[in-house]
Design a protein around this motif. Structure first.
Motif, mmCIF file in Angstrom:
data_model
loop_
_atom_site.group_PDB
_atom_site.id
_atom_site.type_symbol
_atom_site.label_atom_id
_atom_site.label_comp_id
_atom_site.label_asym_id
_atom_site.label_seq_id
_atom_site.Cartn_x
_atom_site.Cartn_y
_atom_site.Cartn_z
ATOM 1 N N PRO A 1 -4.189 5.263 -2.320
ATOM 2 C CA PRO A 1 -5.691 4.579 -1.797
ATOM 3 C C PRO A 1 -6.816 4.420 -2.749
ATOM 4 C CG PRO A 1 -4.699 5.475 0.220
ATOM 5 C CD PRO A 1 -3.962 5.978 -0.911
ATOM 6 N N ILE B 1 -9.457 2.991 2.070
ATOM 7 C CA ILE B 1 -9.572 2.325 0.789
ATOM 8 C C ILE B 1 -11.268 1.504 0.943
ATOM 9 C CG2 ILE B 1 -9.405 0.019 -0.099
ATOM 10 C CD1 ILE B 1 -6.457 0.603 -0.061
ATOM 11 N N LEU C 1 0.883 -1.127 0.121
ATOM 12 C CA LEU C 1 -0.103 0.083 -0.131
ATOM 13 C C LEU C 1 0.756 1.315 0.016
ATOM 14 C CD1 LEU C 1 -2.725 1.387 -0.027
ATOM 15 C CD2 LEU C 1 -2.894 0.784 2.512
ATOM 16 N N TYR D 1 -14.008 3.864 0.136
ATOM 17 C CA TYR D 1 -14.245 4.059 -1.357
ATOM 18 C C TYR D 1 -15.096 3.060 -1.868
ATOM 19 C CZ TYR D 1 -10.485 7.603 -1.901
ATOM 20 O OH TYR D 1 -9.707 8.701 -1.558
ATOM 21 N N GLU E 1 -5.054 4.596 5.774
ATOM 22 C CA GLU E 1 -5.055 4.459 4.370
ATOM 23 C C GLU E 1 -5.859 3.009 3.933
ATOM 24 O OE1 GLU E 1 -1.441 4.537 2.087
ATOM 25 O OE2 GLU E 1 -1.308 6.446 2.345
ATOM 26 N N ALA F 1 -8.318 1.209 -4.954
ATOM 27 C CA ALA F 1 -9.747 1.152 -4.768
ATOM 28 C C ALA F 1 -10.313 1.070 -6.277
ATOM 29 C CB ALA F 1 -10.630 2.334 -4.016
#
Length: 338
Positions: free
Chosen positions: A88, A142, A83, A145, A138, A92
């Motif tokens: 992020p 994600i 990541l 989203y 983070e 996503a």
């Protein structure tokens, strides 16, 4: 042996052998995934590594799409996306897209190691160190989203909203165990190359797990190396490629995977060196009976729900044979449990 059945999966690094093209390496990955689907493997995950001639799994999400498009039911995912190398939002969008294309088949495994050396990590993303410390935040980004109600947000990954893509937290130390437990997410430990803290990490995860909307009780996956063949002698010979490859990793002298040779005193000495032996604690080599005993002991020792298996074997047909033998082992272990 426990009374629960165990799932078994594959961790694919798209390892590049001496004299084998990257294009053929990718074709072999797809062929393995197709056969693994028939052999009962649960998931086929691709790792993320950079600046290594021996590993071609760099554009992880691209390879996931390639494998998912060539298979029908096996879960395909990342083991994992590192990541801090990525935004992020872009993660996503990539995995939301994959989830739209291949519904209910895509997994998103997330780690925070660079998957490469520090110089290359800086070239990938110069501010990645700040992102490392924001790993839990983070992950939450994600998750947001992928939620339907993110449609009200000023920043959206529209292709991801409402898409079912489970998140898994990867780790090779105890740090990520705390993150996975607090967030109530499945936990995957890289014991195939970093076994030292496996038991401590699992203990932390189990003892601190907080149920979430994603997972009601702990779920664990642990990595192992397996090199299986018809005889112990054949498996030992195949393992010489792994020994040379891991020695290159330890000495920062990474080269293409080499064809196997007869085991000799030099390779035995490397194999028995304390640092090497520790790294390869969970590298199981042998015939079907030997592998069955080693894997059964590992499952009893760890209590994990699932094993994810890396098999660094030079010849594609030998690697297929190894994974087929392991599938037979797992089916027989699960029949005994049932």
């Amino acid at each position: 042996m426990s009374d629960k059945s165990y799932k078994y999966s594959i961790l694919e690094l798209a390892t590049v052998g001496q004299g084998i093209s990257i294009q053929d390496t990718f074709k072999n990955s797809v062929d393995l995934a197709q056969k693994a689907e028939d052999w009962g493997y649960n998931r086929f995950w691709l790792a993320e590594h950079h600046n290594m001639v021996s590993i071609a799994s760099s554009a992880t999400s691209v390879l996931i799409g390639n494998v998912a498009g060539a298979t029908e039911k096996i879960r395909v995912g990342s083991g994992g996306i590192m990541l801090p190398n990525h935004s992020p939002l872009i993660v996503a969008e990539n995995f939301g897209t994959l989830g739209q294309l291949y519904p209910n088949r895509i997994d998103l495994g997330l780690g925070r190691a660079p998957g490469t050396d520090q110089t290359t990590a800086h070239a990938i993303r110069s501010d990645r160190n700040a992102s490392v410390f924001r790993f839990p935040e983070e992950i939450s980004e994600i998750q947001s989203y992928f939620k339907i109600d993110n449609a009200k947000s000023s920043v959206r990954a529209t292709v991801a909203e409402g898409v079912e893509v489970p998140l898994y937290i990867l780790g090779s130390s105890t740090d990520s165990a705390h993150v996975a437990a607090k967030k109530g997410l499945p936990y995957v430990f890289a014991s195939h190359f970093a076994p030292t803290q496996l038991h401590d990490a699992l203990s932390i995860y189990y003892n601190n797990f907080q149920p979430s909307e994603y997972l009601s009780e702990p779920y664990t996956i642990a990595g192992i190396n397996v090199i299986a063949a018809d005889t112990n002698e054949q498996a030992e010979k195949l393992s010489t490629s792994l020994i040379r490859m891991m020695l290159g990793v330890m000495t920062n002298n990474i080269d293409y995977m080499q064809p196997p040779t007869e085991m000799n005193s030099e390779l035995l000495e490397i194999k028995q060196h304390p640092a090497f032996a520790k790294m390869m604690t969970y590298a199981f080599t042998g015939d079907k009976e030997t592998i069955a005993s080693q894997v059964s002991d590992f499952l009893d020792e760890t209590g994990v729900n699932e094993v994810i298996v890396a098999s660094h074997i030079y010849d594609h047909e030998d690697r297929l044979k190894s994974y087929k033998i392991l599938a037979e082992v797992m089916k027989e272990l699960n029949r005994v449990i049932a």
